[in-house]
Design an enzyme around this catalytic site. Structure first.
Site, PDB file in Angstrom:
ATOM      1  N   LYS A 113       1.093  -1.055  -0.187  1.00 37.47           N
ATOM      2  CA  LYS A 113       0.222  -0.196  -0.874  1.00 37.47           C
ATOM      3  C   LYS A 113       0.770   1.232  -0.098  1.00 37.47           C
ATOM      4  O   LYS A 113       0.522   2.775  -0.461  1.00 37.47           O
ATOM      5  CB  LYS A 113      -0.805   0.073   1.240  1.00 37.47           C
ATOM      6  N   LYS A 195      -6.188 -14.367  -9.030  1.00 35.20           N
ATOM      7  CA  LYS A 195      -7.811 -14.175  -8.515  1.00 35.20           C
ATOM      8  C   LYS A 195      -8.577 -12.861  -8.596  1.00 35.20           C
ATOM      9  O   LYS A 195      -8.327 -12.175  -9.353  1.00 35.20           O
ATOM     10  CB  LYS A 195      -6.623 -13.539  -6.547  1.00 35.20           C
ATOM     11  N   LYS A 198     -11.734  -6.961  -7.205  1.00 37.09           N
ATOM     12  CA  LYS A 198     -12.903  -6.128  -7.862  1.00 37.09           C
ATOM     13  C   LYS A 198     -11.532  -4.837  -8.120  1.00 37.09           C
ATOM     14  O   LYS A 198     -12.283  -4.134  -8.968  1.00 37.09           O
ATOM     15  CB  LYS A 198     -13.370  -5.372  -6.066  1.00 37.09           C
TER      16      LYS A 198
END
Ligand code: TRP
Length: 332
Positions: A113, A195, A198
């Protein structure tokens, strides 16, 4: 009761995908039947990256409505909003003093992040795992159902619990991660090696819980398959087909073997249409129920208020114990 308390949370940022549904929500549904479950909307974690305030508030309610629509029963589990229970932040402060900066800097998610939000490497981002440890430890949790990507955070929560117990005496239950196996890995419809996410740039890669029928059918129609023609579960050679079989099985309640039989001798086109229909049929009642609950503002408010109150009572007990152990004056 030993091993009975379950805690998990999800951030109200972004839409949930059918991967989240099969890999996490459905497991929560099973757990609420025979465990003491706490499920939170982790809005305090969400603000470690920039959020639009109005949207964050809206998404928090939408997520709660979706969970209820999927079958979480407020009579069977405690569903609440993290920021409505002040002990999370309070316990986090104490746990901060037994957590080392070095171990936080080494966390995989913090490094990822920080790279993605280089202009906003805030203290909260670094402290994220300690807040998560506070979430878990406040409820004397035994089991934490999470996806693979969160296991490092559960490990740290364990380390912090053990460290605190060693320093101050038995205080916290040491939790363990419950890694979801069955159906945990729904892959991208565009790249079965990845995977379903979103945040995929390709809008056809992932199916959202809120996608309408037409969108669902279109995404499955465009799903990547392979050059063969056999509908067979073989993840190594037939990643796309195997993923579709997994999804079909998850949405129809059939086994993968039964699914293979359903499509023996059929073509890919027909198969993809059937998978899309199974998913659209499965989502329709959930979407209708979600919309209905969102209309019933008072009901939703009541569910979350009752959840916060139950969580508050459990959290207050642990926090008071912690304050006593560390020597905080509590008025007597
Ligand atoms: N970090 C988790 C995620 O992004 C969400 C979360 C917050 C959580 N607190 C938790 C998960 C406590 C399990 C237990 O998925």
């Amino acid at each position: 009761m030993d091993g009975n308390t379950v805690y998990s949370a999800v951030q109200p940022s972004g839409n949930l995908t059918i991967g989240n549904y099969v890999g996490s929500i459905r497991n929560w549904l099973a757990l609420q039947e025979d465990h003491n479950c706490f499920f939170a909307m982790a809005n305090m974690h969400a603000i470690t990256v920039r959020q639009d305030p109005a949207e964050l508030r809206r998404r928090t309610l939408e997520l709660a409505a979706l969970y209820l629509a999927c079958g979480l029963d407020p009579e069977k589990c405690t569903l609440y909003v993290q920021s409505q229970v002040p002990q999370h932040a309070e316990l986090m402060w104490v746990l901060n003093t037994v957590t080392y900066v070095g171990e936080m800097e080494r966390m995989t998610q913090f490094k990822d992040k920080s790279a993605r939000h280089a202009d906003n490497i805030n203290m909260g981002l670094m402290d994220y795992p300690v807040l998560m440890a506070a979430d878990i430890l406040l409820y004397q949790t035994d089991l934490v159902p999470v996806g693979q990507d969160q296991t490092q955070h559960v490990e740290i929560a364990r380390d912090i619990a053990v460290r605190f117990n060693n320093r101050f005496g038995e205080t916290f239950t040491v939790p363990r991660a419950l890694i979801m196996k069955q159906g945990a890995k729904i892959a991208s419809l565009q790249d079965p090696a990845r995977k379903m996410s979103k945040s995929d740039e390709n809008p056809n890669a992932c199916v959202f819980m809120t996608d309408d029928r037409e969108t669902v059918l279109r995404k499955f129609k465009r799903a990547v398959t392979d050059s063969g023609s056999e509908i067979r579960f073989a993840p190594a050679e037939k990643g796309g087909i195997s993923n579709l079989l997994t999804i079909y099985a998850a949405f129809t309640g059939k086994t993968v073997e039964e699914a293979e039989k359903d499509f023996a001798g059929k073509g890919y086109g027909e198969f993809k249409l059937a998978v899309g229909e199974a998913v659209a049929d499965g989502l329709a009642p959930i979407q209708a129920e979600r919309a209905r609950i969102l209309q019933e503002k008072e009901y939703l408010r009541g569910v979350l208020a009752a959840g916060a109150e139950r969580a508050f009572k459990a959290a207050r007990k642990t926090l008071s114990k912690v304050y006593r152990k560390v020597g905080f004056y509590q008025g007597e």
